[in-house]
Write a protein that holds these residues in place. Structure first.
Motif, PDB file in Angstrom:
ATOM      1  N   ASP A 290      33.569  49.827  25.268  1.00 24.59           N
ATOM      2  CA  ASP A 290      33.739  50.655  26.462  1.00 24.59           C
ATOM      3  C   ASP A 290      35.077  50.453  27.158  1.00 24.59           C
ATOM      4  O   ASP A 290      35.654  51.404  27.666  1.00 24.59           O
ATOM      5  N   ALA A 291      35.549  49.216  27.204  1.00 25.08           N
ATOM      6  CA  ALA A 291      36.819  48.942  27.877  1.00 25.08           C
ATOM      7  C   ALA A 291      37.280  47.542  27.508  1.00 25.08           C
ATOM      8  O   ALA A 291      36.476  46.656  27.232  1.00 25.08           O
ATOM      9  N   LEU A 292      38.555  47.359  27.525  1.00 21.52           N
ATOM     10  CA  LEU A 292      39.156  46.056  27.325  1.00 21.52           C
ATOM     11  C   LEU A 292      39.127  45.336  28.656  1.00 21.52           C
ATOM     12  O   LEU A 292      39.332  45.952  29.702  1.00 21.52           O
ATOM     13  N   SER A 293      38.845  44.033  28.666  1.00 24.80           N
ATOM     14  CA  SER A 293      38.862  43.324  29.947  1.00 24.80           C
ATOM     15  C   SER A 293      40.098  42.448  30.042  1.00 24.80           C
ATOM     16  O   SER A 293      41.020  42.776  30.782  1.00 24.80           O
ATOM     17  N   GLN A 294      40.167  41.359  29.277  1.00 26.89           N
ATOM     18  CA  GLN A 294      41.336  40.496  29.376  1.00 26.89           C
ATOM     19  C   GLN A 294      41.395  39.530  28.206  1.00 26.89           C
ATOM     20  O   GLN A 294      40.413  39.332  27.504  1.00 26.89           O
ATOM     21  N   VAL A 295      42.558  38.927  28.054  1.00 25.56           N
ATOM     22  CA  VAL A 295      42.710  37.799  27.148  1.00 25.56           C
ATOM     23  C   VAL A 295      42.493  36.570  28.015  1.00 25.56           C
ATOM     24  O   VAL A 295      42.984  36.504  29.143  1.00 25.56           O
TER      25      VAL A 295
ATOM     26  N   GLY B  42      38.545  39.595  25.596  1.00 24.06           N
ATOM     27  CA  GLY B  42      37.338  40.066  26.251  1.00 24.06           C
ATOM     28  C   GLY B  42      37.289  41.581  26.314  1.00 24.06           C
ATOM     29  O   GLY B  42      38.316  42.246  26.434  1.00 24.06           O
ATOM     30  N   PHE B  43      36.064  42.106  26.224  1.00 24.30           N
ATOM     31  CA  PHE B  43      35.855  43.551  26.331  1.00 24.30           C
ATOM     32  C   PHE B  43      34.490  43.797  26.937  1.00 24.30           C
ATOM     33  O   PHE B  43      33.624  42.928  26.922  1.00 24.30           O
ATOM     34  N   ARG B  44      34.328  44.994  27.475  1.00 23.75           N
ATOM     35  CA  ARG B  44      33.063  45.354  28.125  1.00 23.75           C
ATOM     36  C   ARG B  44      32.317  46.375  27.277  1.00 23.75           C
ATOM     37  O   ARG B  44      32.913  47.292  26.722  1.00 23.75           O
ATOM     38  N   VAL B  45      31.014  46.195  27.231  1.00 27.66           N
ATOM     39  CA  VAL B  45      30.106  47.168  26.643  1.00 27.66           C
ATOM     40  C   VAL B  45      28.934  47.236  27.606  1.00 27.66           C
ATOM     41  O   VAL B  45      28.273  46.225  27.849  1.00 27.66           O
ATOM     42  N   GLY B  46      28.724  48.396  28.179  1.00 23.81           N
ATOM     43  CA  GLY B  46      27.718  48.505  29.220  1.00 23.81           C
ATOM     44  C   GLY B  46      28.161  47.682  30.412  1.00 23.81           C
ATOM     45  O   GLY B  46      29.327  47.720  30.807  1.00 23.81           O
ATOM     46  N   ASN B  47      27.254  46.899  30.952  1.00 26.80           N
ATOM     47  CA  ASN B  47      27.568  46.067  32.109  1.00 26.80           C
ATOM     48  C   ASN B  47      27.909  44.635  31.738  1.00 26.80           C
ATOM     49  O   ASN B  47      28.053  43.793  32.609  1.00 26.80           O
TER      50      ASN B  47
ATOM     51  N   MET C  14      49.262  50.857  21.099  1.00 25.11           N
ATOM     52  CA  MET C  14      48.532  49.621  21.245  1.00 25.11           C
ATOM     53  C   MET C  14      48.435  49.279  22.720  1.00 25.11           C
ATOM     54  O   MET C  14      49.383  49.408  23.456  1.00 25.11           O
ATOM     55  N   THR C  15      47.283  48.815  23.140  1.00 27.62           N
ATOM     56  CA  THR C  15      47.045  48.482  24.533  1.00 27.62           C
ATOM     57  C   THR C  15      47.630  47.112  24.836  1.00 27.62           C
ATOM     58  O   THR C  15      47.483  46.182  24.068  1.00 27.62           O
ATOM     59  N   SER C  16      48.313  46.979  25.979  1.00 31.62           N
ATOM     60  CA  SER C  16      48.814  45.663  26.349  1.00 31.62           C
ATOM     61  C   SER C  16      47.703  44.918  27.077  1.00 31.62           C
ATOM     62  O   SER C  16      46.862  45.508  27.736  1.00 31.62           O
ATOM     63  N   LEU C  17      47.719  43.605  26.929  1.00 33.69           N
ATOM     64  CA  LEU C  17      46.671  42.777  27.495  1.00 33.69           C
ATOM     65  C   LEU C  17      47.233  41.913  28.603  1.00 33.69           C
ATOM     66  O   LEU C  17      48.382  41.495  28.548  1.00 33.69           O
TER      67      LEU C  17
ATOM     68  N   ALA D 104      38.172  57.694  28.546  1.00 35.75           N
ATOM     69  CA  ALA D 104      39.589  57.346  28.424  1.00 35.75           C
ATOM     70  C   ALA D 104      39.794  55.838  28.313  1.00 35.75           C
ATOM     71  O   ALA D 104      40.837  55.388  27.822  1.00 35.75           O
ATOM     72  N   ASP D 105      38.829  55.047  28.761  1.00 39.00           N
ATOM     73  CA  ASP D 105      38.938  53.587  28.692  1.00 39.00           C
ATOM     74  C   ASP D 105      38.487  53.020  27.350  1.00 39.00           C
ATOM     75  O   ASP D 105      38.790  51.876  27.027  1.00 39.00           O
ATOM     76  N   LYS D 106      37.728  53.796  26.589  1.00 43.82           N
ATOM     77  CA  LYS D 106      37.216  53.300  25.313  1.00 43.82           C
ATOM     78  C   LYS D 106      38.372  52.982  24.365  1.00 43.82           C
ATOM     79  O   LYS D 106      39.367  53.698  24.316  1.00 43.82           O
ATOM     80  N   VAL D 107      38.201  51.890  23.618  1.00 43.76           N
ATOM     81  CA  VAL D 107      39.205  51.476  22.641  1.00 43.76           C
ATOM     82  C   VAL D 107      38.494  51.034  21.366  1.00 43.76           C
ATOM     83  O   VAL D 107      37.277  50.836  21.344  1.00 43.76           O
TER      84      VAL D 107
END
Length: 170
Positions: free
Chosen positions: A106-111, A22-27, A1-4, A87-90
């Motif tokens: 694409d990537a996790l950003s933050q809580v 929060g998470f990123r998809v594209g820009n 599990m990824t830590s936030l 490798a960043d995809k979750v």
């Protein structure tokens, strides 16, 4: 599990702040309400499901539970080109209306904590396809985040179809 990362500071005088993942998809950056997110896992082997809608990547076995996995980009027709480090995809595992659904992002950003007064209604142009899934746009200082409403993201028929991809066999 990824830590936030820890919650960002923010207080709301107008109402309770929203606690978001929060998470990123594209820009772009998107968010789900934190109470709707069960967990975030690294990419796992996904089993394709015959005749599934194009945005359904397949299913995963999550500690004995079969969970449908949706490609967020395909579900929301995001075609913007950007370089994504695989490798960043979750997979964000969510709970909505008695269904568990995973989303490839694409990537996790933050809580984060978003004061209620910093959430604006979705713009009128977002009322097209899946516009009802946008709860609003959050102003996070130097950036905007799109806050999604998981409970309005799928029709009852669509959720039933997703549940059909996880039906147990005799």
């Amino acid at each position: 599990m990824t830590s936030l990362p820890a919650l960002s500071k923010g207080k709301s005088a107008a109402g309770k702040p929203l606690h978001l993942v929060g998470f990123r998809v594209g820009n772009e950056e998107y968010c789900f309400e934190i109470l709707k997110v069960q967990e975030i896992i690294r990419m796992a082997p996904i089993t394709a499901v015959p005749n599934a809608p194009g945005h359904v990547e397949g299913i995963i076995n999550l500690r004995g539970r079969i969970v449908p996995v949706i490609d967020f980009r395909r579900r929301f027709h995001i075609t913007a080109e950007c370089t994504v480090d695989e490798a960043d995809k979750v997979i964000v595992i969510t709970a909505t209306r008695n269904a568990t659904v995973g989303f490839i992002v694409d990537a996790l950003s933050q809580v984060m904590k978003l004061p209620a007064e910093d959430l604006s209604p979705a713009p009128a142009g977002a009322a097209g396809y899946d516009g009802e899934a946008i709860r609003g746009v959050g102003n996070m200082g130097d950036r905007l985040v799109i806050v999604l409403d998981l409970d309005r993201m799928f029709s009852d028929d669509e959720l039933s179809g997703l549940a059909g991809t996880t039906a147990s066999r005799p």
